[in-house]
Design a protein around this motif. Structure first.
Motif, PDB file in Angstrom:
ATOM      1  N   THR A 195       7.392  -7.418  -4.067  1.00  0.00           N
ATOM      2  CA  THR A 195       6.681  -7.889  -2.876  1.00  0.00           C
ATOM      3  C   THR A 195       7.354  -9.113  -2.258  1.00  0.00           C
ATOM      4  O   THR A 195       6.749  -9.822  -1.461  1.00  0.00           O
ATOM      5  CB  THR A 195       5.223  -8.241  -3.231  1.00  0.00           C
ATOM      6  N   SER A 196       8.606  -9.366  -2.620  1.00  0.00           N
ATOM      7  CA  SER A 196       9.248 -10.606  -2.174  1.00  0.00           C
ATOM      8  C   SER A 196       9.388 -10.703  -0.665  1.00  0.00           C
ATOM      9  O   SER A 196       9.372 -11.804  -0.106  1.00  0.00           O
ATOM     10  CB  SER A 196      10.629 -10.736  -2.833  1.00  0.00           C
ATOM     11  N   ARG A 197       9.509  -9.540   0.019  1.00  0.00           N
ATOM     12  CA  ARG A 197       9.787  -9.596   1.461  1.00  0.00           C
ATOM     13  C   ARG A 197       8.997  -8.542   2.240  1.00  0.00           C
ATOM     14  O   ARG A 197       9.405  -8.141   3.333  1.00  0.00           O
ATOM     15  CB  ARG A 197      11.294  -9.402   1.700  1.00  0.00           C
ATOM     16  N   ASN A 198       7.860  -8.119   1.709  1.00  0.00           N
ATOM     17  CA  ASN A 198       7.145  -7.004   2.355  1.00  0.00           C
ATOM     18  C   ASN A 198       5.856  -7.433   3.038  1.00  0.00           C
ATOM     19  O   ASN A 198       4.963  -6.619   3.263  1.00  0.00           O
ATOM     20  CB  ASN A 198       6.873  -5.891   1.337  1.00  0.00           C
ATOM     21  N   GLY A 199       5.750  -8.712   3.403  1.00  0.00           N
ATOM     22  CA  GLY A 199       4.511  -9.207   4.007  1.00  0.00           C
ATOM     23  C   GLY A 199       4.154  -8.536   5.314  1.00  0.00           C
ATOM     24  O   GLY A 199       2.973  -8.453   5.678  1.00  0.00           O
ATOM     25  N   LYS A 200       5.132  -8.045   6.047  1.00  0.00           N
ATOM     26  CA  LYS A 200       4.882  -7.326   7.299  1.00  0.00           C
ATOM     27  C   LYS A 200       5.242  -5.851   7.195  1.00  0.00           C
ATOM     28  O   LYS A 200       5.235  -5.145   8.209  1.00  0.00           O
ATOM     29  CB  LYS A 200       5.694  -7.953   8.442  1.00  0.00           C
ATOM     30  N   GLY A 201       5.557  -5.389   5.998  1.00  0.00           N
ATOM     31  CA  GLY A 201       5.994  -4.009   5.855  1.00  0.00           C
ATOM     32  C   GLY A 201       7.398  -3.824   6.398  1.00  0.00           C
ATOM     33  O   GLY A 201       8.126  -4.784   6.662  1.00  0.00           O
ATOM     34  N   THR A 202       7.795  -2.548   6.559  1.00  0.00           N
ATOM     35  CA  THR A 202       9.146  -2.235   7.003  1.00  0.00           C
ATOM     36  C   THR A 202       9.187  -1.894   8.486  1.00  0.00           C
ATOM     37  O   THR A 202       8.214  -1.379   9.045  1.00  0.00           O
ATOM     38  CB  THR A 202       9.722  -1.053   6.196  1.00  0.00           C
ATOM     39  N   ASN A 203      10.330  -2.188   9.127  1.00  0.00           N
ATOM     40  CA  ASN A 203      10.566  -1.723  10.496  1.00  0.00           C
ATOM     41  C   ASN A 203      11.593  -0.593  10.504  1.00  0.00           C
ATOM     42  O   ASN A 203      12.134  -0.253  11.557  1.00  0.00           O
ATOM     43  CB  ASN A 203      11.016  -2.875  11.391  1.00  0.00           C
ATOM     44  N   GLY A 204      11.872  -0.030   9.327  1.00  0.00           N
ATOM     45  CA  GLY A 204      12.816   1.066   9.211  1.00  0.00           C
ATOM     46  C   GLY A 204      14.221   0.629   8.873  1.00  0.00           C
ATOM     47  O   GLY A 204      15.075   1.472   8.591  1.00  0.00           O
ATOM     48  N   GLU A 205      14.496  -0.684   8.910  1.00  0.00           N
ATOM     49  CA  GLU A 205      15.818  -1.199   8.556  1.00  0.00           C
ATOM     50  C   GLU A 205      15.758  -1.792   7.150  1.00  0.00           C
ATOM     51  O   GLU A 205      14.737  -2.322   6.734  1.00  0.00           O
ATOM     52  CB  GLU A 205      16.259  -2.271   9.553  1.00  0.00           C
ATOM     53  N   TRP A 206      16.895  -1.718   6.436  1.00  0.00           N
ATOM     54  CA  TRP A 206      16.897  -2.208   5.055  1.00  0.00           C
ATOM     55  C   TRP A 206      17.830  -3.399   4.847  1.00  0.00           C
ATOM     56  O   TRP A 206      17.742  -4.079   3.820  1.00  0.00           O
ATOM     57  CB  TRP A 206      17.309  -1.101   4.087  1.00  0.00           C
ATOM     58  N   SER A 224       0.825  -1.213   0.000  1.00  0.00           N
ATOM     59  CA  SER A 224       0.000   0.000   0.000  1.00  0.00           C
ATOM     60  C   SER A 224       0.858   1.261   0.000  1.00  0.00           C
ATOM     61  O   SER A 224       0.535   2.254  -0.667  1.00  0.00           O
ATOM     62  CB  SER A 224      -0.934   0.001   1.216  1.00  0.00           C
ATOM     63  N   ASP A 225       1.970   1.234   0.726  1.00  0.00           N
ATOM     64  CA  ASP A 225       2.878   2.385   0.733  1.00  0.00           C
ATOM     65  C   ASP A 225       3.540   2.561  -0.631  1.00  0.00           C
ATOM     66  O   ASP A 225       3.728   3.684  -1.108  1.00  0.00           O
ATOM     67  CB  ASP A 225       3.958   2.202   1.804  1.00  0.00           C
ATOM     68  N   ASP A 226       3.904   1.438  -1.247  1.00  0.00           N
ATOM     69  CA  ASP A 226       4.548   1.492  -2.562  1.00  0.00           C
ATOM     70  C   ASP A 226       3.599   2.030  -3.623  1.00  0.00           C
ATOM     71  O   ASP A 226       3.989   2.820  -4.486  1.00  0.00           O
ATOM     72  CB  ASP A 226       5.039   0.100  -2.959  1.00  0.00           C
ATOM     73  N   GLY A 228      -1.644  -6.939 -11.533  1.00  0.00           N
ATOM     74  CA  GLY A 228      -2.555  -6.145 -10.725  1.00  0.00           C
ATOM     75  C   GLY A 228      -2.070  -6.052  -9.295  1.00  0.00           C
ATOM     76  O   GLY A 228      -0.876  -6.003  -9.019  1.00  0.00           O
ATOM     77  N   GLY A 229      -3.010  -6.011  -8.350  1.00  0.00           N
ATOM     78  CA  GLY A 229      -2.648  -5.875  -6.946  1.00  0.00           C
ATOM     79  C   GLY A 229      -2.357  -4.443  -6.546  1.00  0.00           C
ATOM     80  O   GLY A 229      -1.674  -4.195  -5.552  1.00  0.00           O
ATOM     81  N   GLY A 230      -2.872  -3.477  -7.321  1.00  0.00           N
ATOM     82  CA  GLY A 230      -2.641  -2.067  -7.051  1.00  0.00           C
ATOM     83  C   GLY A 230      -1.593  -1.443  -7.948  1.00  0.00           C
ATOM     84  O   GLY A 230      -1.577  -0.236  -8.138  1.00  0.00           O
ATOM     85  N   ALA A 231      -0.704  -2.271  -8.501  1.00  0.00           N
ATOM     86  CA  ALA A 231       0.311  -1.827  -9.447  1.00  0.00           C
ATOM     87  C   ALA A 231       0.083  -2.566 -10.753  1.00  0.00           C
ATOM     88  O   ALA A 231      -0.843  -3.374 -10.879  1.00  0.00           O
ATOM     89  CB  ALA A 231       1.702  -2.131  -8.890  1.00  0.00           C
ATOM     90  N   GLU A 232       0.931  -2.304 -11.749  1.00  0.00           N
ATOM     91  CA  GLU A 232       0.804  -3.084 -12.984  1.00  0.00           C
ATOM     92  C   GLU A 232       1.060  -4.556 -12.712  1.00  0.00           C
ATOM     93  O   GLU A 232       0.343  -5.433 -13.190  1.00  0.00           O
ATOM     94  CB  GLU A 232       1.771  -2.564 -14.045  1.00  0.00           C
ATOM     95  N   MET A 233       2.105  -4.830 -11.925  1.00  0.00           N
ATOM     96  CA  MET A 233       2.413  -6.189 -11.502  1.00  0.00           C
ATOM     97  C   MET A 233       3.037  -6.148 -10.120  1.00  0.00           C
ATOM     98  O   MET A 233       3.731  -5.187  -9.775  1.00  0.00           O
ATOM     99  CB  MET A 233       3.382  -6.870 -12.478  1.00  0.00           C
TER     100      MET A 233
END
Length: 466
Positions: A398-409, A374-376, A424-429
């Motif tokens: 979306t490979s690793r964003n199931g819980k969103g970010t905790n501010g660390e990368w 949603s943020d993306d 789809g899913g809000g973006a083109e893919m």
């Protein structure tokens, strides 16, 4: 590709129109690699007696006199693996003229003796440029096709022949039941997770990693480790083409890569070396459908670079976009736009524009990061608002964003796999661009694991969310 045009067409229809101007309808794969001759005649070939050149944005052939057969003075294009299918509907079209009235020949045929043709058409040219077009049903099933223009064997001596806007379109979008878009992407059998599972079948984690990660569609990253880039890309795209699936590739070899982060440093040795590399990358895809993410982080990672380095990088990325535009006409290429926490939307819109966004399909967001979808999507919409009339489609990693970010990368704890690849899913893919389980670098819960190396422990953390 028998069904991928349906996949790409559905992508265009499934998008929220408020995010960007709707793209043109997908008309089927364009099989001609260079039909407009804006800068070169490559990869068109000709017989030794028929010089080819670019003349005012058209291909010019200087036809000699005195040849006995039409094929004695001939030029054509094979493209990298021009694939033809039986019972598909094709449209061949072009604009042509000559300095004298001549009846010449065009074929779409098998590039092997006795050269059977699926279309063999005579047409007459003169000093007036005319548009020619034929629709026909394919009679050949081959990956070794070619188009030819046969100009010899005519009385009246030498003449010049011009041609432009050459197009061969496969208008058949598949048959049978609709394509399952969630399984339309290519599953890489040699991804890092798949290789680990194959080599560690007795490990208690193998079954979970196989089910949750290794059997899912994800991108393959290409860089200096790939060896000969034309061979590596051609083999990967060819395997996907044979499976009738859409491959996702990442070009990651720009000089000074990860200049500010430092964990994934490297890249080609010079701008010239990069240009050679990326041109071969695009050429190896050729007319086959593919998705390509161009140089993750390269437009966001400006913070530690001076103006000269930034200009050099922009020039290289612009060159890359031109290569995919000119040499890979059925590739949907995306310039990387970082993530919502890195560069302001207006600044990123300016950077995308300067780097050649108009040459490619769109831009990518969240590659190798953890921001929620949603943020993306909100960030993509903000970038498109800044782009205005030049707004473009975007894709999200979306490979690793199931819980969103905790501010660390860099290998943060308690992150989770996100939605699998889909249209789809809000973006083109939504795509798995970063390979889940591959380390971000020697940091976080991946301390001691170099960037890009697969770790079953990191994979299990993403599976369990712990």
């Amino acid at each position: 590709m028998r069904q991928l045009s349906r996949l790409l067409g559905a992508a265009a229809l499934a998008l929220p129109l408020a995010l960007f101007a709707a793209p043109a309808a997908y008309a089927g794969p364009e099989l001609i690699t260079n039909g407009t001759f804006s800068s070169s005649t490559s990869p068109w070939w000709s017989t030794g007696n028929l010089p080819l050149s670019v003349d005012g944005g058209r291909l010019k052939a200087a036809v000699p006199g005195g040849t006995a057969n039409r094929w004695d003075a001939m030029f054509g294009e094979k493209s990298p693996a021009l694939t033809l299918h039986q019972n598909h509907s094709y449209t061949l079209s072009f604009d042509a003229s000559a300095t004298a009235t001549r009846t010449v020949r065009t074929t779409v045929q098998l590039n092997a003796d006795p050269y059977p043709a699926t279309i063999d058409q005579l047409f007459t040219v003169d000093a007036t440029s005319r548009h020619f077009s034929w629709t026909f049903t394919g009679t050949l099933e081959t990956t070794n096709g070619e188009i030819t223009f046969q100009l010899g064997g005519l009385a009246g001596g030498a003449y010049n022949f011009w041609i432009d806007n050459v197009s061969l379109v496969d208008a058949t979008t598949g048959s049978g039941s609709p394509l399952d878009l969630t399984s339309g992407f290519y599953v890489d059998p040699d991804s890092n997770p798949a290789v680990w599972v194959r080599n560690n079948g007795g490990d208690s984690r193998a079954a979970q990693i196989n089910a949750a990660i290794a059997t899912k569609p994800m991108a393959r990253w290409f860089g200096a480790w790939s060896g000969d880039i034309g061979t590596a890309v051609g083999s990967f795209v060819g395997a996907a083409d044979a499976a009738d699936k859409l491959p996702v590739l990442v070009a990651y070899n720009i000089p000074g890569r990860d200049a500010c982060g430092g964990h994934s440093g490297g890249g080609a040795g010079s701008p010239d070396a990069y240009q050679t590399w990326i041109a071969a990358f695009a050429s190896a895809i050729g007319s086959r459908p593919a998705v390509v993410i161009i140089e993750p982080d390269s437009l966001a990672d400006f913070g530690c670079m001076d103006s000269g380095a930034i200009k050099t990088r922009n020039d290289m990325i612009l060159y890359a976009t031109q290569q995919f535009h000119d040499k890979a006409p059925n590739t949907w290429a995306y310039l990387d736009a970082g993530n919502p926490g890195w560069v302001a939307a207006g600044t990123m819109a300016d950077r995308l524009t300067a780097a050649g966004l108009t040459n490619v399909r769109g831009f990518s967001i969240n590659v190798s990061n953890y921001f929620a979808t949603s943020d993306d999507v909100a960030y993509g919409a903000a970038v498109n608002t800044e782009l205005g009339a030049d707004a473009k489609p975007f894709v999200v990693d979306t490979s690793r964003n199931g819980k969103g970010t905790n501010g660390e990368w860099c290998n943060p704890a308690e992150r989770q796999l996100g939605s699998p690849a889909q249209v789809g899913g809000g973006a083109e893919m939504l795509l798995w661009v970063k390979v889940p389980g591959d380390s971000d670098g020697d940091c976080g819960i991946g301390a001691g694991i170099p960037a890009g190396q697969f770790s079953p422990d990191l994979a299990m953390h993403l599976i369990t969310g712990s």
